[in-house]
Motif scaffolding. Structure first.
Motif, PDB file in Angstrom:
ATOM      1  N   PRO A 107      26.666  36.817 -18.172  1.00 46.44           N
ATOM      2  CA  PRO A 107      26.492  37.346 -16.805  1.00 46.44           C
ATOM      3  C   PRO A 107      26.836  38.829 -16.737  1.00 46.44           C
ATOM      4  N   SER A 108      26.225  39.500 -15.771  1.00 45.84           N
ATOM      5  CA  SER A 108      26.576  40.896 -15.514  1.00 45.84           C
ATOM      6  C   SER A 108      27.491  41.020 -14.299  1.00 45.84           C
ATOM      7  N   LEU A 109      27.453  40.025 -13.408  1.00 47.01           N
ATOM      8  CA  LEU A 109      28.209  40.068 -12.159  1.00 47.01           C
ATOM      9  C   LEU A 109      28.774  38.684 -11.854  1.00 47.01           C
TER      10      LEU A 109
ATOM     11  N   GLN B  24      29.870  43.253 -16.176  1.00 47.65           N
ATOM     12  CA  GLN B  24      30.015  44.631 -15.719  1.00 47.65           C
ATOM     13  C   GLN B  24      30.826  44.745 -14.440  1.00 47.65           C
ATOM     14  N   GLU B  25      30.781  43.685 -13.591  1.00 47.15           N
ATOM     15  CA  GLU B  25      31.518  43.734 -12.331  1.00 47.15           C
ATOM     16  C   GLU B  25      32.098  42.365 -11.996  1.00 47.15           C
ATOM     17  N   TYR B  26      33.320  42.412 -11.466  1.00 46.31           N
ATOM     18  CA  TYR B  26      34.015  41.228 -10.977  1.00 46.31           C
ATOM     19  C   TYR B  26      34.424  41.537  -9.542  1.00 46.31           C
TER      20      TYR B  26
ATOM     21  N   GLU C 276      37.031  43.613  -3.013  1.00 44.70           N
ATOM     22  CA  GLU C 276      37.493  44.422  -4.141  1.00 44.70           C
ATOM     23  C   GLU C 276      36.508  44.234  -5.289  1.00 44.70           C
ATOM     24  N   CYS C 277      35.917  45.330  -5.716  1.00 46.55           N
ATOM     25  CA  CYS C 277      34.971  45.287  -6.826  1.00 46.55           C
ATOM     26  C   CYS C 277      35.622  45.961  -8.028  1.00 46.55           C
ATOM     27  N   PHE C 278      35.773  45.202  -9.096  1.00 46.21           N
ATOM     28  CA  PHE C 278      36.278  45.750 -10.352  1.00 46.21           C
ATOM     29  C   PHE C 278      35.068  46.005 -11.237  1.00 46.21           C
ATOM     30  N   ARG C 279      34.892  47.262 -11.641  1.00 50.21           N
ATOM     31  CA  ARG C 279      33.716  47.663 -12.421  1.00 50.21           C
ATOM     32  C   ARG C 279      34.164  48.224 -13.758  1.00 50.21           C
ATOM     33  N   ARG C 280      33.501  47.769 -14.819  1.00 49.78           N
ATOM     34  CA  ARG C 280      33.791  48.269 -16.165  1.00 49.78           C
ATOM     35  C   ARG C 280      33.134  49.643 -16.316  1.00 49.78           C
ATOM     36  N   ASN C 281      33.921  50.656 -16.703  1.00 51.99           N
ATOM     37  CA  ASN C 281      33.363  51.998 -16.852  1.00 51.99           C
ATOM     38  C   ASN C 281      32.891  52.247 -18.283  1.00 51.99           C
ATOM     39  N   SER C 282      32.439  53.447 -18.559  1.00 48.95           N
ATOM     40  CA  SER C 282      31.878  53.769 -19.880  1.00 48.95           C
ATOM     41  C   SER C 282      32.924  53.698 -20.988  1.00 48.95           C
TER      42      SER C 282
ATOM     43  N   SER D 128      26.026  46.928 -11.023  1.00 42.14           N
ATOM     44  CA  SER D 128      25.445  46.104 -12.094  1.00 42.14           C
ATOM     45  C   SER D 128      24.040  45.622 -11.755  1.00 42.14           C
ATOM     46  N   VAL D 129      23.767  45.460 -10.462  1.00 41.33           N
ATOM     47  CA  VAL D 129      22.453  44.997 -10.019  1.00 41.33           C
ATOM     48  C   VAL D 129      21.862  45.936  -8.962  1.00 41.33           C
ATOM     49  N   ASP D 130      22.453  47.134  -8.831  1.00 34.89           N
ATOM     50  CA  ASP D 130      22.015  48.157  -7.876  1.00 34.89           C
ATOM     51  C   ASP D 130      21.786  47.572  -6.484  1.00 34.89           C
TER      52      ASP D 130
END
Length: 190
Positions: free
Chosen positions: A103-105, A133-135, A146-152, A171-173
């Motif tokens: 999954p991406s999200l 990519q996002e939780y 609260e959005c936790f996003r994995r950065n570069s 992650s899904v724009d």
């Protein structure tokens, strides 16, 4: 997860076979199964709102939105969870019948009995999924996301959203007003 674990080890294969006929859902952590409690109406409405908007947004994109009956399989640590909403854009996930590995999200609507686990051990477990990519954690008691996003650099960064904000799921724009996630939800008075 709410119940205490069964004291004997259960193989992933036996767990999956049992889930096919079980009248209640169970999450699986490294040989132990945990019965899942029912959700409140607010929890269900919020989950449905998010899944519906994501489904409409992703239509025709190759990404697929799933709701609470599809498991996330964290193969590297032998875990199966039932997220409230899960999105996969990876074609490899189409080969699986009742779980996703790429999954991406992932979205979890917080419940009083599961909030600490969703924020702690479950998030630590989900971070083992390379594709994630996002939780997203959504309160069911107030307009708060609260959005936790994995950065570069592969670090997780918190993006908090309140009542007047527009949430962005990179992650899904996807973008929408936080208030839209709570459409038809009536909050209990304090």
């Amino acid at each position: 997860m709410v119940a205490t674990p069964n004291s004997s080890y259960i193989s992933p294969e036996d767990y999956l076979k049992g889930e096919e006929t079980s009248p209640i859902k169970h999450e699986y952590r490294q040989g132990q199964i945990y019965a899942m409690a029912g959700a409140s109406n607010a929890h269900v409405i919020i989950s449905l709102n998010i899944a519906s908007m994501l489904r409409n947004h992703l239509r025709g994109s190759g990404c697929q939105t799933y709701i609470s009956d599809t498991k996330a399989h964290i193969e590297s640590i032998n875990i199966y969870y039932y997220p409230d909403v899960i999105v996969s854009c990876d074609q490899r996930d189409r080969a699986f019948n009742n779980f996703l590995r790429y999954p991406s999200l992932i979205v979890e609507v917080l419940s009083p009995t599961t909030e600490a686990f969703d924020r702690g051990d479950k998030f630590a477990d989900y971070r083992q999924m390379e594709s994630l990519q996002e939780y997203v954690l959504v309160s069911q008691t107030r307009l708060n996301v609260e959005c936790f996003r994995r950065n570069s650099e592969r670090q997780w960064v918190l993006y908090p959203y309140g009542q007047q904000d527009i949430i962005h799921l990179a992650s899904v724009d996807f973008r929408c007003a936080v208030a839209d996630l709570y459409e038809d939800v009536t909050f209990e008075s304090p």
